[in-house]
Scaffold this active site. Structure first.
Site, PDB file in Angstrom:
ATOM      1  N   THR A   2      -7.851   2.467  -7.509  1.00 42.51           N
ATOM      2  CA  THR A   2      -7.073   3.246  -6.552  1.00 42.51           C
ATOM      3  C   THR A   2      -7.458   2.838  -5.145  1.00 42.51           C
ATOM      4  OG1 THR A   2      -6.290   5.480  -6.109  1.00 42.51           O
ATOM      5  CG2 THR A   2      -8.658   5.191  -6.198  1.00 42.51           C
ATOM      6  N   GLY A 157      -0.643  -0.553  -0.741  1.00 46.98           N
ATOM      7  CA  GLY A 157       0.216  -0.457  -1.921  1.00 46.98           C
ATOM      8  C   GLY A 157       1.191  -1.613  -2.048  1.00 46.98           C
ATOM      9  N   CYS A 160      -1.767  -4.554  -3.127  1.00 49.31           N
ATOM     10  CA  CYS A 160      -2.658  -4.360  -4.277  1.00 49.31           C
ATOM     11  C   CYS A 160      -1.879  -3.807  -5.474  1.00 49.31           C
ATOM     12  CB  CYS A 160      -3.782  -3.398  -3.899  1.00 49.31           C
ATOM     13  SG  CYS A 160      -4.869  -2.982  -5.268  1.00 49.31           S
ATOM     14  N   THR A 163      -2.589  -0.087  -6.633  1.00 46.53           N
ATOM     15  CA  THR A 163      -2.341   0.974  -5.658  1.00 46.53           C
ATOM     16  C   THR A 163      -0.836   1.193  -5.565  1.00 46.53           C
ATOM     17  OG1 THR A 163      -4.297   0.309  -4.384  1.00 46.53           O
ATOM     18  CG2 THR A 163      -2.658   1.648  -3.235  1.00 46.53           C
TER      19      THR A 163
END
Length: 176
Positions: A2, A157, A160, A163
């Protein structure tokens, strides 16, 4: 994993996290809440790493907050001591970011407590991307802490694969 981001600016501390839970290379859940309030709403905490391990750490950290009447640094140091000496805790694979009106801290998987000098925390799989974005926004814009946290998570986000863009945000005033 995360991504968690925390920013202190203009009288606010904000912590934000994405909602993706992955098992290997498979997305298992997209709307997990990895940022929450502890100790009567006075502390914001977020985690990166193994979910079950993080919940164990949340419980232990909140117990330390209760024991030390909400004193964030003392509770974090005591949790870190436990983490280093308790064999079951030392196997946990998670990191915590914690913040209140006085401080922002990272509690690492090997029991270290770090207070970043610039009030910026970014951790997890997209942490480096979020940190770079947040640092640039802090230096070159007058955006609010919330806008910086949200924008840097969106950038992480986009880059990655662990994410997503389902973001949970908690905000607290630094005064009072």
């Amino acid at each position: 994993m995360t991504t968690i981001v925390s920013v202190r600016r203009h009288g606010k501390v904000v912590m934000a996290g994405d909602g993706q839970v992955s098992l290997g290379n498979t997305v298992m859940k997209g709307n997990a809440k990895k940022v929450r309030r502890l100790y009567h709403g006075e502390v914001i905490a977020g985690f990166a790493g193994a979910t079950a391990d993080a919940f164990t750490l949340f419980e232990r950290f909140e117990a330390q907050l209760e024991k030390h009447q909400g004193h964030l640094v003392r509770a974090a140091v005591e949790l870190a001591k436990d983490w280093r000496t308790d064999r079951s805790l030392s196997r946990l694979e998670a990191m915590l970011a914690v913040a209140n009106k006085d401080a922002s801290l990272i509690i690492t998987g090997n029991g270290d407590v770090v207070e970043p000098e610039d009030g910026l925390i970014a951790m997890g799989s997209g942490g480096a991307f979020a940190q770079a974005a947040a640092r640039a926004l802090l230096l070159k814009t007058d955006l609010s802490a919330r806008e910086i946290a949200e924008t840097s998570l969106h950038i992480a986000g986009d880059i990655c694969v662990f994410t997503n863009h389902n973001i949970t945000i908690e905000e607290q005033d630094l005064v009072g």
